[in-house]
Design an enzyme around this catalytic site. Structure first.
Site, PDB file in Angstrom:
ATOM      1  N   THR A 149      25.566  87.025  28.198  1.00  0.00           N
ATOM      2  CA  THR A 149      25.836  86.299  29.440  1.00  0.00           C
ATOM      3  C   THR A 149      27.266  86.506  29.904  1.00  0.00           C
ATOM      4  O   THR A 149      28.189  86.596  29.095  1.00  0.00           O
ATOM      5  CB  THR A 149      25.553  84.803  29.210  1.00  0.00           C
ATOM      6  OG1 THR A 149      24.178  84.656  28.900  1.00  0.00           O
ATOM      7  CG2 THR A 149      25.887  83.975  30.435  1.00  0.00           C
ATOM      8  N   GLU A 380      18.953  80.809  26.941  1.00  0.00           N
ATOM      9  CA  GLU A 380      17.770  81.627  26.581  1.00  0.00           C
ATOM     10  C   GLU A 380      16.684  81.565  27.647  1.00  0.00           C
ATOM     11  O   GLU A 380      15.493  81.631  27.341  1.00  0.00           O
ATOM     12  CB  GLU A 380      17.181  81.193  25.238  1.00  0.00           C
ATOM     13  CG  GLU A 380      18.160  80.982  24.125  1.00  0.00           C
ATOM     14  CD  GLU A 380      18.936  82.221  23.757  1.00  0.00           C
ATOM     15  OE1 GLU A 380      18.572  83.309  24.227  1.00  0.00           O
ATOM     16  OE2 GLU A 380      19.922  82.080  23.017  1.00  0.00           O
ATOM     17  N   THR A 382      16.321  79.622  31.682  1.00  0.00           N
ATOM     18  CA  THR A 382      16.167  78.264  32.225  1.00  0.00           C
ATOM     19  C   THR A 382      14.683  77.946  32.427  1.00  0.00           C
ATOM     20  O   THR A 382      13.816  78.822  32.379  1.00  0.00           O
ATOM     21  CB  THR A 382      16.864  78.183  33.590  1.00  0.00           C
ATOM     22  OG1 THR A 382      16.241  79.148  34.456  1.00  0.00           O
ATOM     23  CG2 THR A 382      18.352  78.486  33.492  1.00  0.00           C
TER      24      THR A 382
HETATM   25  P1  TGC Z   1      13.968  93.784  34.151  1.00  0.00           P
HETATM   26  O1  TGC Z   1      15.398  93.844  34.455  1.00  0.00           O
HETATM   27  O2  TGC Z   1      13.052  94.404  35.127  1.00  0.00           O
HETATM   28  O3  TGC Z   1      13.557  94.375  32.727  1.00  0.00           O
HETATM   29  C1  TGC Z   1      14.441  95.074  32.030  1.00  0.00           C
HETATM   30  C2  TGC Z   1      13.743  95.619  30.817  1.00  0.00           C
HETATM   31  O4  TGC Z   1      13.593  94.571  29.871  1.00  0.00           O
HETATM   32  C3  TGC Z   1      12.246  94.437  29.511  1.00  0.00           C
HETATM   33  N1  TGC Z   1      11.998  93.033  29.245  1.00  0.00           N
HETATM   34  C4  TGC Z   1      11.728  92.570  28.031  1.00  0.00           C
HETATM   35  N2  TGC Z   1      11.601  93.185  26.842  1.00  0.00           N
HETATM   36  C5  TGC Z   1      11.321  92.431  25.779  1.00  0.00           C
HETATM   37  N3  TGC Z   1      11.196  91.071  25.852  1.00  0.00           N
HETATM   38  C6  TGC Z   1      11.329  90.430  27.038  1.00  0.00           C
HETATM   39  N4  TGC Z   1      11.208  89.115  27.077  1.00  0.00           N
HETATM   40  C7  TGC Z   1      11.609  91.185  28.179  1.00  0.00           C
HETATM   41  N5  TGC Z   1      11.813  90.872  29.475  1.00  0.00           N
HETATM   42  C8  TGC Z   1      12.055  92.017  30.103  1.00  0.00           C
HETATM   43  C9  TGC Z   1      11.484  94.976  30.693  1.00  0.00           C
HETATM   44  O5  TGC Z   1      10.183  95.374  30.312  1.00  0.00           O
HETATM   45  C10 TGC Z   1      12.337  96.147  31.066  1.00  0.00           C
HETATM   46  O6  TGC Z   1      12.116  97.177  30.123  1.00  0.00           O
HETATM   47  P2  TGC Z   1      12.226  98.732  30.542  1.00  0.00           P
HETATM   48  O7  TGC Z   1      11.973  99.474  29.299  1.00  0.00           O
HETATM   49  O8  TGC Z   1      11.191  98.898  31.604  1.00  0.00           O
HETATM   50  O9  TGC Z   1      13.612  98.902  31.069  1.00  0.00           O
HETATM   51  O10 TGC Z   1      13.748  92.339  33.920  1.00  0.00           O
HETATM   52  P3  TGC Z   1      12.449  91.558  34.185  1.00  0.00           P
HETATM   53  O11 TGC Z   1      12.128  91.601  35.652  1.00  0.00           O
HETATM   54  O12 TGC Z   1      11.372  91.965  33.256  1.00  0.00           O
HETATM   55  O13 TGC Z   1      13.000  90.127  33.796  1.00  0.00           O
HETATM   56  C11 TGC Z   1      13.603  89.304  34.739  1.00  0.00           C
HETATM   57  C12 TGC Z   1      13.976  88.028  33.996  1.00  0.00           C
HETATM   58  C13 TGC Z   1      14.510  87.023  35.010  1.00  0.00           C
HETATM   59  C14 TGC Z   1      12.725  87.468  33.354  1.00  0.00           C
HETATM   60  C15 TGC Z   1      15.016  88.365  32.920  1.00  0.00           C
HETATM   61  O14 TGC Z   1      16.144  88.864  33.551  1.00  0.00           O
HETATM   62  C16 TGC Z   1      15.386  87.178  32.074  1.00  0.00           C
HETATM   63  O15 TGC Z   1      14.721  86.886  31.061  1.00  0.00           O
HETATM   64  N6  TGC Z   1      16.457  86.459  32.446  1.00  0.00           N
HETATM   65  C17 TGC Z   1      16.958  85.350  31.644  1.00  0.00           C
HETATM   66  C18 TGC Z   1      18.042  85.846  30.749  1.00  0.00           C
HETATM   67  C19 TGC Z   1      18.474  84.790  29.777  1.00  0.00           C
HETATM   68  O16 TGC Z   1      17.672  84.200  29.095  1.00  0.00           O
HETATM   69  N7  TGC Z   1      19.789  84.577  29.721  1.00  0.00           N
HETATM   70  C20 TGC Z   1      20.390  83.606  28.853  1.00  0.00           C
HETATM   71  C21 TGC Z   1      20.775  84.201  27.519  1.00  0.00           C
HETATM   72  S1  TGC Z   1      21.525  82.998  26.534  1.00  0.00           S
HETATM   73  C22 TGC Z   1      22.996  83.746  26.236  1.00  0.00           C
HETATM   74  O17 TGC Z   1      23.284  84.831  26.577  1.00  0.00           O
HETATM   75  C23 TGC Z   1      23.945  83.040  25.433  1.00  0.00           C
HETATM   76  S2  TGC Z   1      23.767  83.703  23.901  1.00  0.00           S
HETATM   77  C24 TGC Z   1      23.373  82.333  23.076  1.00  0.00           C
HETATM   78  C25 TGC Z   1      24.596  81.742  22.513  1.00  0.00           C
HETATM   79  O18 TGC Z   1      25.526  82.513  22.164  1.00  0.00           O
HETATM   80  O19 TGC Z   1      24.659  80.498  22.373  1.00  0.00           O
END
Ligand code: TGC
Length: 406
Positions: A149, A380, A382
């Site tokens: 992030t 992780e 929202t």
């Molecule tokens: P997109 O950008 O189109 O996809 C990129 C690539 O990622 C793949 N993919 C996944 N692979 C495995 N597991 C999943 N759950 C995946 N989700 C996506 C996707 O297939 C693609 O692969 P490739 O090979 O085609 O390039 O992204 P999307 O449209 O699939 O996803 C959009 C969205 C909104 C769901 C995604 O961006 C997302 O999940 N956003 C939320 C991110 C999040 O959870 N951030 C918070 C992280 S917490 C943190 O960082 C703090 S660390 C914790 C701490 O230190 O306390």
């Protein structure tokens, strides 16, 4: 636990199990799973529960517990080899539930260390990365963090601006990360950065020049853990610092899957602790000449809580069995993370109302859990992100942003 028999002439049978396993969900667990859960519950009762209110009050991360959690096999417990415990997904989930019954901040530490930092190295690292870092991290001698992030890229990690550029035999990393758990006490950071070949991960010892982690203070949530701003000011690492097995955002997202999975279990632990606190209180607290557990409105609250705790445990267990069978899809993790955290927050707030004014003090856990869970619902992914992951799975149409619909 006090019983109605002691306090109310119309009392029925006393609850047999303080966890109120209403549907006999323990019947779905193996003896080994139950034994592991009991061991972690005992650790939480002895080493966390007596101190956690003070830790929360003073925003103290109990660093000295880390080696103890290592010796309990709790760090990277779902990973195999390199000193890791090699436990099943369900066992990992049960441990997360018990840890979060103590406090979400403690479970957050275990998630960041095991599900994020260790999983990234285990899944994508070179043999040398694994040998260098994983045994010490599993033992709790070394701490890891996971830098995805950024100040301007939260729900959309694809918007990251941290860059890694090759300079001869080195990579040079520059940029900023935010909300990075444990970074100020970590020995190693897994940093995700944009390169000419797309997003890549880098193993960065935190004593590398140019790496700075600053804890974010004045938090009202998960005060027993640490979250940081990280700056990367021309951080130079060797060419082999790159994780060879990860290319693109699928790498960090697959680590998030692991953490999101643990969260769906953990949230139910916080909810269970809030419910048990409310039930105990309701059986002891007397108003209008009765224990407040004798009032219909209180019973409705307790029943509503018990319903959702049992349902949440079923969701987590089914998800865990799918994971252990190698059949779990990311959108199924979203189901559990969204549902269980949302319901856990409602349960903790409801439990607080049973406690009346006493419920706003640190003496009782429900409001601490509710506050903690505001972080858990946000990191992780929202509620909104997981809703839209499910929405895409149901309709086939991505609705994350206007651009995605065009
Ligand atoms: P997109 O950008 O189109 O996809 C990129 C690539 O990622 C793949 N993919 C996944 N692979 C495995 N597991 C999943 N759950 C995946 N989700 C996506 C996707 O297939 C693609 O692969 P490739 O090979 O085609 O390039 O992204 P999307 O449209 O699939 O996803 C959009 C969205 C909104 C769901 C995604 O961006 C997302 O999940 N956003 C939320 C991110 C999040 O959870 N951030 C918070 C992280 S917490 C943190 O960082 C703090 S660390 C914790 C701490 O230190 O306390």
């Amino acid at each position: 636990m006090s019983t109605l028999t002691a306090t109310h002439p119309a009392a029925g049978p006393a609850p047999a199990d303080p966890a109120h396993d209403y549907l006999d969900l323990d019947g779905l667990l193996s003896p080994e799973e139950i034994a592991l859960r009991a061991r972690v519950r005992g650790f939480v009762d002895e080493r966390i529960r007596p101190h956690v209110a003070d830790w929360f009050e003073s925003a103290h991360f109990p660093r000295d517990l880390v080696p103890e959690m290592g010796s309990q096999g709790l760090l990277g417990m779902h990973l195999h080899g390199y000193g890791c415990a090699g436990r099943s997904a369900v066992e990992y989930g049960l441990a997360a539930l018990e840890l979060e019954a103590g406090d979400s901040g403690i479970r957050t530490f275990v998630s960041v260390q095991g599900s994020l930092a260790m999983s990234a190295i285990h899944r994508f690292g070179s043999e040398e990365h694994k040998r260098r870092w994983l045994p010490g991290m599993a033992a709790g001698e070394l701490i890891g963090c996971f830098g995805l992030t950024e100040p301007g890229a939260g729900s959309d990690p694809g918007g990251m601006t941290t860059r890694a550029v090759r300079d001869g035999g080195q990579w040079v990393l520059s940029g900023a990360k935010r909300w990075i758990g444990l970074a100020s006490v970590a020995d190693v950071a897994v940093i995700w950065a944009r390169t000419d070949d797309g997003v890549r991960g880098f193993v960065v010892p935190t004593d590398t020049a140019g790496f700075t982690a600053t804890p974010i203070t004045a938090k009202l949530s998960i005060r027993t853990s640490i979250q940081c701003d990280v700056t990367l000011d021309d951080v130079r690492v060797p060419a082999d610092a790159v994780l060879p097995g990860a290319a693109g955002l699928a790498g960090p997202f697959s680590c998030l899957n692991e953490a999101r999975y643990g969260i769906m279990w953990g949230a139910i632990g916080a909810a269970r602790d809030a419910y048990e606190t409310a039930l105990t209180y309701a059986l002891e607290r007397r108003q209008f000449g009765e224990p407040i557990a004798a009032f219909q409105l209180t019973q409705q609250k307790l029943v509503d809580m018990a319903l959702e705790i049992q349902k949440g445990q079923l969701v987590a267990l089914r998800t865990g069995r799918l994971k252990d069978a190698g059949r779990l899809r990311p959108e199924q993790i979203s189901f559990g993370k969204l549902n269980n955290v949302r319901e856990a927050i409602a349960i903790c707030h409801q439990a607080r109302t049973v406690l009346g004014g006493n419920g706003i003090t640190g003496e009782y856990s429900p409001l601490r859990h509710a506050n903690n869970l505001e972080s858990v619902r946000t990191y992780e992914g929202t509620d909104e992100v997981h809703t839209l992951i499910m929405g895409r799975a149901l309709t086939g149409i991505p609705a994350f942003a206007a651009a995605a619909r065009r």
